[in-house]
Design a protein around this motif. Structure first.
Motif, PDB file in Angstrom:
ATOM      1  N   TRP A 104      99.938  34.234   7.152  1.00 35.29           N
ATOM      2  CA  TRP A 104      98.779  34.588   7.979  1.00 35.29           C
ATOM      3  C   TRP A 104      98.901  34.026   9.394  1.00 35.29           C
ATOM      4  O   TRP A 104      98.547  34.700  10.363  1.00 35.29           O
ATOM      5  CB  TRP A 104      97.489  34.096   7.326  1.00 35.29           C
ATOM      6  CG  TRP A 104      97.202  34.678   5.976  1.00 35.29           C
ATOM      7  CD1 TRP A 104      97.019  33.987   4.806  1.00 35.29           C
ATOM      8  CD2 TRP A 104      97.053  36.065   5.627  1.00 35.29           C
ATOM      9  NE1 TRP A 104      96.773  34.847   3.770  1.00 35.29           N
ATOM     10  CE2 TRP A 104      96.783  36.124   4.246  1.00 35.29           C
ATOM     11  CE3 TRP A 104      97.128  37.251   6.358  1.00 35.29           C
ATOM     12  CZ2 TRP A 104      96.578  37.336   3.572  1.00 35.29           C
ATOM     13  CZ3 TRP A 104      96.936  38.457   5.689  1.00 35.29           C
ATOM     14  CH2 TRP A 104      96.666  38.498   4.320  1.00 35.29           C
ATOM     15  N   GLU A 105      99.340  32.776   9.542  1.00 31.05           N
ATOM     16  CA  GLU A 105      99.443  32.194  10.892  1.00 31.05           C
ATOM     17  C   GLU A 105     100.437  32.961  11.760  1.00 31.05           C
ATOM     18  O   GLU A 105     100.095  33.370  12.883  1.00 31.05           O
ATOM     19  CB  GLU A 105      99.826  30.713  10.804  1.00 31.05           C
ATOM     20  CG  GLU A 105      98.691  29.790  10.417  1.00 31.05           C
ATOM     21  CD  GLU A 105      97.704  29.525  11.558  1.00 31.05           C
ATOM     22  OE1 GLU A 105      96.751  28.773  11.329  1.00 31.05           O
ATOM     23  OE2 GLU A 105      97.885  30.089  12.658  1.00 31.05           O
ATOM     24  N   PRO A 106     101.685  33.168  11.298  1.00 29.20           N
ATOM     25  CA  PRO A 106     102.599  33.960  12.142  1.00 29.20           C
ATOM     26  C   PRO A 106     102.129  35.391  12.343  1.00 29.20           C
ATOM     27  O   PRO A 106     102.383  35.979  13.406  1.00 29.20           O
ATOM     28  CB  PRO A 106     103.936  33.894  11.393  1.00 29.20           C
ATOM     29  CG  PRO A 106     103.635  33.378  10.037  1.00 29.20           C
ATOM     30  CD  PRO A 106     102.393  32.570  10.145  1.00 29.20           C
ATOM     31  N   LEU A 107     101.423  35.943  11.346  1.00 31.60           N
ATOM     32  CA  LEU A 107     100.883  37.298  11.535  1.00 31.60           C
ATOM     33  C   LEU A 107      99.840  37.292  12.647  1.00 31.60           C
ATOM     34  O   LEU A 107      99.793  38.208  13.474  1.00 31.60           O
ATOM     35  CB  LEU A 107     100.267  37.813  10.231  1.00 31.60           C
ATOM     36  CG  LEU A 107      99.565  39.179  10.324  1.00 31.60           C
ATOM     37  CD1 LEU A 107     100.541  40.256  10.799  1.00 31.60           C
ATOM     38  CD2 LEU A 107      98.962  39.563   8.974  1.00 31.60           C
ATOM     39  N   HIS A 108      99.018  36.251  12.687  1.00 31.81           N
ATOM     40  CA  HIS A 108      98.033  36.153  13.773  1.00 31.81           C
ATOM     41  C   HIS A 108      98.730  36.144  15.131  1.00 31.81           C
ATOM     42  O   HIS A 108      98.288  36.811  16.075  1.00 31.81           O
ATOM     43  CB  HIS A 108      97.195  34.878  13.605  1.00 31.81           C
ATOM     44  CG  HIS A 108      96.359  34.568  14.809  1.00 31.81           C
ATOM     45  ND1 HIS A 108      96.730  33.606  15.739  1.00 31.81           N
ATOM     46  CD2 HIS A 108      95.212  35.115  15.275  1.00 31.81           C
ATOM     47  CE1 HIS A 108      95.831  33.583  16.703  1.00 31.81           C
ATOM     48  NE2 HIS A 108      94.903  34.469  16.449  1.00 31.81           N
ATOM     49  N   ARG A 109      99.819  35.410  15.248  1.00 25.62           N
ATOM     50  CA  ARG A 109     100.533  35.364  16.539  1.00 25.62           C
ATOM     51  C   ARG A 109     101.073  36.747  16.906  1.00 25.62           C
ATOM     52  O   ARG A 109     101.039  37.148  18.074  1.00 25.62           O
ATOM     53  CB  ARG A 109     101.663  34.328  16.468  1.00 25.62           C
ATOM     54  CG  ARG A 109     101.151  32.890  16.364  1.00 25.62           C
ATOM     55  CD  ARG A 109     102.263  31.892  16.644  1.00 25.62           C
ATOM     56  NE  ARG A 109     103.235  31.827  15.556  1.00 25.62           N
ATOM     57  CZ  ARG A 109     103.123  31.029  14.495  1.00 25.62           C
ATOM     58  NH1 ARG A 109     102.079  30.231  14.381  1.00 25.62           N
ATOM     59  NH2 ARG A 109     104.040  31.025  13.555  1.00 25.62           N
ATOM     60  N   PRO A 142      92.697  35.616   4.069  1.00 22.39           N
ATOM     61  CA  PRO A 142      93.439  35.451   5.331  1.00 22.39           C
ATOM     62  C   PRO A 142      92.697  34.512   6.278  1.00 22.39           C
ATOM     63  O   PRO A 142      92.281  34.908   7.372  1.00 22.39           O
ATOM     64  CB  PRO A 142      93.515  36.885   5.858  1.00 22.39           C
ATOM     65  CG  PRO A 142      92.275  37.529   5.349  1.00 22.39           C
ATOM     66  CD  PRO A 142      91.991  36.919   4.001  1.00 22.39           C
ATOM     67  N   ALA A 143      92.528  33.269   5.866  1.00 17.59           N
ATOM     68  CA  ALA A 143      91.680  32.317   6.600  1.00 17.59           C
ATOM     69  C   ALA A 143      92.039  32.210   8.087  1.00 17.59           C
ATOM     70  O   ALA A 143      91.138  32.208   8.936  1.00 17.59           O
ATOM     71  CB  ALA A 143      91.737  30.952   5.926  1.00 17.59           C
ATOM     72  N   PRO A 144      93.318  32.097   8.460  1.00 16.33           N
ATOM     73  CA  PRO A 144      93.630  31.976   9.894  1.00 16.33           C
ATOM     74  C   PRO A 144      93.154  33.171  10.721  1.00 16.33           C
ATOM     75  O   PRO A 144      92.843  33.019  11.905  1.00 16.33           O
ATOM     76  CB  PRO A 144      95.162  31.872   9.923  1.00 16.33           C
ATOM     77  CG  PRO A 144      95.515  31.301   8.589  1.00 16.33           C
ATOM     78  CD  PRO A 144      94.533  31.936   7.639  1.00 16.33           C
TER      79      PRO A 144
END
Length: 272
Positions: A104-109, A142-144
């Protein structure tokens, strides 16, 4: 441009709302279907025109292989003929959700990169999965993508059951966003006019501003769910017209919040 995450306390038409907003936008738009319960647009609105070879469920493997950034755009499919509206199709099986915890974090980026490239980004986060009285689940949601969004848009129906279900989830979201995200000021409501309450009554009851009111347009919602044609001109359907009107308010709210969160020069110097 903005990154807006849609969610609900209970099944309240999040996917239909997100799809209506994506299709009614006049800008380039990317809809990421990140509902832990699984995606439905691939088999519904797109009527199976894309295969399971692409989509969110493939990104966990790419992240582990170190190829996520390279292959990400290969997993986007067009929602319209012009390709101005893109979709990241969702999971094919809800049991795939825990495998995405590190993605989720890299997807957010990557979604932010798309935003910088001129896309409005909408995330369908599905039903909020609560872990405790102060936290949403980092394993099963998907918390982030909720914590880093410009706006978190909770979809609520205008009836007693939906409003009652939203109240405790809003309490948890406030705590979680204040502790782990950019703050509970990200919270906003989208109201589906499926009940007796007015938007201002719901906003007052839940203590969250309403930025979108959408008609209970069952014909258009059904067409978006199934991929069938909308009777009459698509752009004149009540749900699509309301979605188009909502974009201005959403953009305004996201922009104001960004300005509020961005440190002024003096504040930045003080921190240094």
């Amino acid at each position: 441009m903005a990154l807006i995450t849609l969610a609900s306390a209970k099944s309240s038409g999040v996917t239909t709302t997100a799809l209506a907003l994506a299709l009614s936008s006049t800008k380039r738009t990317l809809l990421a279907e990140c509902d832990p319960a699984g995606g439905t647009i691939r088999t519904g609105y797109l009527q199976g025109r894309t295969t399971a070879a692409v989509g969110l469920h493939r990104l966990a493997t790419a992240q582990r292989d170190g190829t996520l950034a390279d292959v990400f755009e290969q997993h986007l499919v067009a929602l319209d003929q012009a390709g101005h509206r893109l979709l990241l199709p969702g999971l094919t099986d809800p049991t795939q959700t825990p495998s995405l915890a590190g993605t989720w974090e890299p997807l957010h980026r990557l979604l932010r990169v798309m935003e910088e490239d001129g896309y409005d980004v909408l995330v369908d986060a599905g039903r909020v999965v609560v872990e405790s009285a102060t936290s949403i689940s980092s394993t099963y949601s998907p918390a982030p993508l909720l914590r880093r969004a410009d706006l978190v848009l909770l979809v609520v129906r205008a009836n007693t059951q939906s409003v009652a279900a939203a109240a405790p989830v809003i309490r948890v979201l406030r705590e979680d966003l204040d502790r782990h995200g950019t703050g509970s000021t990200a919270l906003r409501l989208a109201v589906i006019e499926d009940g007796p309450f007015k938007a201002n009554q719901i906003a007052s009851s839940l203590g969250v501003p309403v930025v979108a009111s959408l008609p209970y347009d069952t014909a258009t919602a059904s067409a978006l769910d199934s991929g069938d044609s909308v009777r009459g001109r698509f752009e004149l359907a009540p749900l699509i017209r309301a979605g188009r009107s909502a974009h201005q308010e959403l953009t305004l709210n996201a922009t104001r919040r960004r300005l509020h969160l961005t440190p002024r020069p003096g504040q930045e110097a003080a921190r240094v």
